[in-house]
Design an enzyme around this catalytic site. Sequence first.
Site, PDB file in Angstrom:
ATOM      1  N   GLY A  15      34.750  39.204  34.517  1.00 40.95           N
ATOM      2  CA  GLY A  15      35.360  40.188  35.472  1.00 40.95           C
ATOM      3  C   GLY A  15      36.670  40.866  34.780  1.00 40.95           C
ATOM      4  N   ARG A  68      12.728  39.473  42.411  1.00 42.76           N
ATOM      5  CA  ARG A  68      13.831  40.363  42.158  1.00 42.76           C
ATOM      6  C   ARG A  68      13.879  41.468  43.500  1.00 42.76           C
ATOM      7  NH1 ARG A  68      16.076  41.938  37.703  1.00 42.76           N
ATOM      8  NH2 ARG A  68      14.454  40.710  36.432  1.00 42.76           N
ATOM      9  N   ARG A  94      21.850  41.715  35.676  1.00 45.20           N
ATOM     10  CA  ARG A  94      20.862  41.501  36.260  1.00 45.20           C
ATOM     11  C   ARG A  94      20.126  43.212  36.267  1.00 45.20           C
ATOM     12  NH1 ARG A  94      17.876  37.840  38.673  1.00 45.20           N
ATOM     13  NH2 ARG A  94      16.914  39.315  40.055  1.00 45.20           N
ATOM     14  N   ILE A  95      18.872  43.480  35.997  1.00 42.99           N
ATOM     15  CA  ILE A  95      18.208  44.648  36.188  1.00 42.99           C
ATOM     16  C   ILE A  95      18.099  44.672  37.740  1.00 42.99           C
ATOM     17  CG2 ILE A  95      15.951  46.035  35.956  1.00 42.99           C
ATOM     18  CD1 ILE A  95      17.416  45.459  33.019  1.00 42.99           C
ATOM     19  N   ASN A 110      27.748  52.246  36.348  1.00 41.19           N
ATOM     20  CA  ASN A 110      27.692  51.256  35.291  1.00 41.19           C
ATOM     21  C   ASN A 110      28.633  51.168  34.385  1.00 41.19           C
ATOM     22  OD1 ASN A 110      27.185  48.404  34.493  1.00 41.19           O
ATOM     23  ND2 ASN A 110      25.651  49.761  32.932  1.00 41.19           N
ATOM     24  N   HIS A 112      29.015  50.526  30.295  1.00 36.60           N
ATOM     25  CA  HIS A 112      28.247  49.888  29.203  1.00 36.60           C
ATOM     26  C   HIS A 112      29.203  50.016  27.693  1.00 36.60           C
ATOM     27  CE1 HIS A 112      24.599  48.735  26.956  1.00 36.60           C
ATOM     28  NE2 HIS A 112      24.937  49.871  26.201  1.00 36.60           N
ATOM     29  N   GLU A 146      15.966  53.977  34.660  1.00 35.84           N
ATOM     30  CA  GLU A 146      15.629  53.748  33.232  1.00 35.84           C
ATOM     31  C   GLU A 146      17.191  53.155  32.697  1.00 35.84           C
ATOM     32  OE1 GLU A 146      14.507  55.929  29.222  1.00 35.84           O
ATOM     33  OE2 GLU A 146      14.408  56.929  31.364  1.00 35.84           O
ATOM     34  N   GLU A 177      37.519  49.867  28.052  1.00 39.30           N
ATOM     35  CA  GLU A 177      36.761  49.783  29.296  1.00 39.30           C
ATOM     36  C   GLU A 177      37.690  49.623  30.558  1.00 39.30           C
ATOM     37  OE1 GLU A 177      32.341  47.847  28.601  1.00 39.30           O
ATOM     38  OE2 GLU A 177      34.029  46.394  28.784  1.00 39.30           O
TER      39      GLU A 177
HETATM   40  C1  GRF Z   1      31.396  44.471  29.351  1.00 40.07           C
HETATM   41  O1  GRF Z   1      31.768  44.687  28.293  1.00 40.07           O
HETATM   42  C2  GRF Z   1      30.820  45.736  30.142  1.00 40.07           C
HETATM   43  O2  GRF Z   1      30.673  46.883  29.277  1.00 40.07           O
HETATM   44  C3  GRF Z   1      29.224  44.948  30.026  1.00 40.07           C
HETATM   45  O3  GRF Z   1      29.642  43.450  30.240  1.00 40.07           O
HETATM   46  C4  GRF Z   1      30.810  43.269  29.931  1.00 40.07           C
HETATM   47  C5  GRF Z   1      31.656  42.624  30.953  1.00 40.07           C
HETATM   48  O4  GRF Z   1      32.871  42.197  30.854  1.00 40.07           O
HETATM   49  N1  GRF Z   1      28.442  45.406  30.816  1.00 40.07           N
HETATM   50  P1  GRF Z   1      33.915  41.653  32.185  1.00 40.07           P
HETATM   51  O5  GRF Z   1      32.791  40.759  32.795  1.00 40.07           O
HETATM   52  O6  GRF Z   1      34.137  42.665  32.808  1.00 40.07           O
HETATM   53  O7  GRF Z   1      34.913  41.150  31.484  1.00 40.07           O
END
Ligand code: GRF
Length: 192
Positions: A15, A68, A94-95, A110, A112, A146, A177
């Site tokens: 988190g 799911r 999770r997808i 999201n 990534h 996708e 991030e």
């Molecule tokens: C991050 O690198 C995010 O891009 C990826 O999973 C990680 C999650 O980290 N999808 P956190 O739980 O926010 O610390």
Amino acid sequence: MARRIPTAVLISGQGSNLQALIEAARSSEFPAVIALVISNRPDAYGIVRATDAGIPVQVLDHTQYASREAFDAALDDILVAHGIELVCLAGFMRILSDGFVGEWSGRLVNIHPSLLPAYKGLNTHARVLEAGEKQHGATVHWVTSELDSGAIIAQEAFDLVATDTVETLQARTGEVERRLYPAALQKVAAAL
Ligand code: GRF
């Protein structure tokens, strides 16, 4: 000032992105309010972060659902019950089913850990090192059916250095991030 968009953050783990979103949204000027945190794992540390911030948390343990689709239907019910209008996936491992993604189209984002469209999927840091890339980074994007392929909202790159390892890339990407996601949420929420 304009209405603030009720936003849910979905997590599975640490988190740290959630924390960055919580901090940004503390300002009454921020166009989104983090109104709900949902974790699919009862032991996710992000639950502690949300609780400390006084944000309602729902644990939706995916192992308790037969399919799911059943899990995603429960997720949708909770989001609707809380009046959520925007959903941020933040390390949510999770997808999501096509039905859920279609239902939340244009309201589901999201983050990534790669420079999409390069390195979709898991283990991005190791793959970037293995390939001898010169740059790495993070991307916030709209979620479509996708995986890791929706339109890009924000992206930030950094140059690799010779001493980089999976661990340093994880830390360096995480730093990007925590800056990128709040900025992207600000942009998206302000436009809703
Ligand atoms: C991050 O690198 C995010 O891009 C990826 O999973 C990680 C999650 O980290 N999808 P956190 O739980 O926010 O610390």
